[in-house]
Design a protein around this motif. Structure first.
Motif, PDB file in Angstrom:
ATOM      1  N   GLU A 199      20.619  26.130-107.900  1.00  0.00           N
ATOM      2  CA  GLU A 199      20.026  27.454-107.695  1.00  0.00           C
ATOM      3  C   GLU A 199      18.918  27.416-106.635  1.00  0.00           C
ATOM      4  O   GLU A 199      18.766  28.365-105.868  1.00  0.00           O
ATOM      5  CB  GLU A 199      19.498  28.030-109.010  1.00  0.00           C
ATOM      6  CG  GLU A 199      20.571  28.345-110.038  1.00  0.00           C
ATOM      7  CD  GLU A 199      21.619  29.355-109.567  1.00  0.00           C
ATOM      8  OE1 GLU A 199      21.515  29.875-108.438  1.00  0.00           O
ATOM      9  OE2 GLU A 199      22.557  29.621-110.340  1.00  0.00           O
ATOM     10  N   HIS A 248      20.520  39.470-105.070  1.00  0.00           N
ATOM     11  CA  HIS A 248      20.938  38.209-105.686  1.00  0.00           C
ATOM     12  C   HIS A 248      19.859  37.130-105.597  1.00  0.00           C
ATOM     13  O   HIS A 248      19.799  36.248-106.454  1.00  0.00           O
ATOM     14  CB  HIS A 248      22.256  37.713-105.087  1.00  0.00           C
ATOM     15  CG  HIS A 248      22.927  36.695-105.961  1.00  0.00           C
ATOM     16  ND1 HIS A 248      23.251  36.951-107.274  1.00  0.00           N
ATOM     17  CD2 HIS A 248      23.292  35.404-105.739  1.00  0.00           C
ATOM     18  CE1 HIS A 248      23.794  35.865-107.810  1.00  0.00           C
ATOM     19  NE2 HIS A 248      23.832  34.908-106.898  1.00  0.00           N
ATOM     20  N   THR A 295      18.651  35.134-108.707  1.00  0.00           N
ATOM     21  CA  THR A 295      18.630  33.672-108.680  1.00  0.00           C
ATOM     22  C   THR A 295      17.272  33.138-109.141  1.00  0.00           C
ATOM     23  O   THR A 295      17.196  32.135-109.857  1.00  0.00           O
ATOM     24  CB  THR A 295      18.976  33.163-107.262  1.00  0.00           C
ATOM     25  OG1 THR A 295      20.270  33.666-106.903  1.00  0.00           O
ATOM     26  CG2 THR A 295      18.995  31.642-107.198  1.00  0.00           C
ATOM     27  N   GLN A 325      17.395  33.194-112.727  1.00  0.00           N
ATOM     28  CA  GLN A 325      18.267  32.126-113.249  1.00  0.00           C
ATOM     29  C   GLN A 325      17.517  30.798-113.294  1.00  0.00           C
ATOM     30  O   GLN A 325      17.685  30.006-114.225  1.00  0.00           O
ATOM     31  CB  GLN A 325      19.516  31.996-112.367  1.00  0.00           C
ATOM     32  CG  GLN A 325      20.439  33.215-112.461  1.00  0.00           C
ATOM     33  CD  GLN A 325      21.462  33.260-111.340  1.00  0.00           C
ATOM     34  OE1 GLN A 325      21.492  32.408-110.458  1.00  0.00           O
ATOM     35  NE2 GLN A 325      22.295  34.286-111.360  1.00  0.00           N
ATOM     36  N   GLU A 365      29.122  30.757-104.644  1.00  0.00           N
ATOM     37  CA  GLU A 365      29.118  31.517-105.902  1.00  0.00           C
ATOM     38  C   GLU A 365      30.171  30.998-106.859  1.00  0.00           C
ATOM     39  O   GLU A 365      29.937  30.928-108.067  1.00  0.00           O
ATOM     40  CB  GLU A 365      29.328  33.017-105.635  1.00  0.00           C
ATOM     41  CG  GLU A 365      28.183  33.698-104.900  1.00  0.00           C
ATOM     42  CD  GLU A 365      26.825  33.505-105.555  1.00  0.00           C
ATOM     43  OE1 GLU A 365      26.745  33.469-106.801  1.00  0.00           O
ATOM     44  OE2 GLU A 365      25.839  33.368-104.827  1.00  0.00           O
ATOM     45  N   GLU A 378      28.980  27.917-108.464  1.00  0.00           N
ATOM     46  CA  GLU A 378      28.018  28.259-109.524  1.00  0.00           C
ATOM     47  C   GLU A 378      28.732  28.745-110.788  1.00  0.00           C
ATOM     48  O   GLU A 378      28.343  28.394-111.908  1.00  0.00           O
ATOM     49  CB  GLU A 378      27.052  29.336-109.016  1.00  0.00           C
ATOM     50  CG  GLU A 378      26.121  28.834-107.930  1.00  0.00           C
ATOM     51  CD  GLU A 378      25.222  29.933-107.373  1.00  0.00           C
ATOM     52  OE1 GLU A 378      24.068  29.630-107.049  1.00  0.00           O
ATOM     53  OE2 GLU A 378      25.668  31.083-107.266  1.00  0.00           O
ATOM     54  N   GLU A 412      26.594  35.716-111.438  1.00  0.00           N
ATOM     55  CA  GLU A 412      27.367  34.983-110.421  1.00  0.00           C
ATOM     56  C   GLU A 412      28.753  35.606-110.238  1.00  0.00           C
ATOM     57  O   GLU A 412      29.244  35.728-109.111  1.00  0.00           O
ATOM     58  CB  GLU A 412      27.537  33.510-110.804  1.00  0.00           C
ATOM     59  CG  GLU A 412      26.277  32.762-111.166  1.00  0.00           C
ATOM     60  CD  GLU A 412      25.242  32.704-110.059  1.00  0.00           C
ATOM     61  OE1 GLU A 412      25.247  33.553-109.151  1.00  0.00           O
ATOM     62  OE2 GLU A 412      24.399  31.803-110.132  1.00  0.00           O
TER      63      GLU A 412
HETATM   64 FE   LIG Z   1      24.549  32.895-107.357  1.00  0.00          FE
END
Ligand SMILES: [Fe+2]
Length: 164
Positions: free
Chosen positions: A24, A51, A55, A58, A110, A113, A143
């Motif tokens: 990430e 995003h 992220t 995340q 992506e 991920e 994702e």
């Molecule tokens: Fe992503």
């Protein structure tokens, strides 16, 4: 599953969390320079900005999961990701067909991920850490949505690049 196998799976899971944390951070280092260079594709810049924020969330999720399974996050040391890292290394200018190459690389990243989160969710369930599975599932959804967006936008970005 005996105690030994469970302990091994747990350490595989923790390593996977650390790898995802590195992944990430790498995602941020790929997306942030792109956003700065994009001029003529505002829809791409806008989606990347969204995003990037996801992220960052995340990364926080992964850090709190790592805190839950370890003593602290001070031990998080992000390894350099080799395969995807080089495939998605794009620090150069936005000249020429860069927008297309970045679109391919972002889509590939992506999907990497997605695979990583799916694997982590499986491991979390196996060791009975369902709380982690829920948290990881949230990241997986983001994702999947990003991959879907990139896939759908590929035609538009290609047409725009070709001035069609
Ligand atoms: Fe992503």
């Amino acid at each position: 599953m005996d105690a030994n196998a469970k302990s091994e799976t747990r350490s595989t899971f923790i390593t996977g969390l650390r790898n995802a944390h590195a992944m990430e951070n790498q995602a941020l280092s790929i997306m942030r320079p792109q956003v700065e260079r994009i001029e003529n594709y505002p829809q791409v810049a806008e989606r990347l900005r969204v995003h990037i924020a996801e992220t960052e969330g995340q990364i926080k999720r992964l850090e709190s999961l790592l805190e839950g399974v370890e003593e602290g996050t001070s031990t998080i040391e992000d390894a350099v990701m080799s395969a995807v890292g080089s495939a998605a290394a794009m620090g150069h200018s936005m000249a020429g067909d860069e927008i297309l190459k970045n679109s391919f690389a972002n889509f590939a990243f992506e999907n990497y991920e997605i695979a990583a989160y799916k694997s982590l969710i499986t491991l979390g369930r196996v060791i009975g850490y369902t709380q982690a599975a829920d948290s990881l599932q949230q990241s997986l959804e983001e994702e999947l949505a990003m991959a879907k967006w990139l896939e759908h936008n590929l035609e538009a970005v290609t047409m725009q690049f070709a001035h069609l």
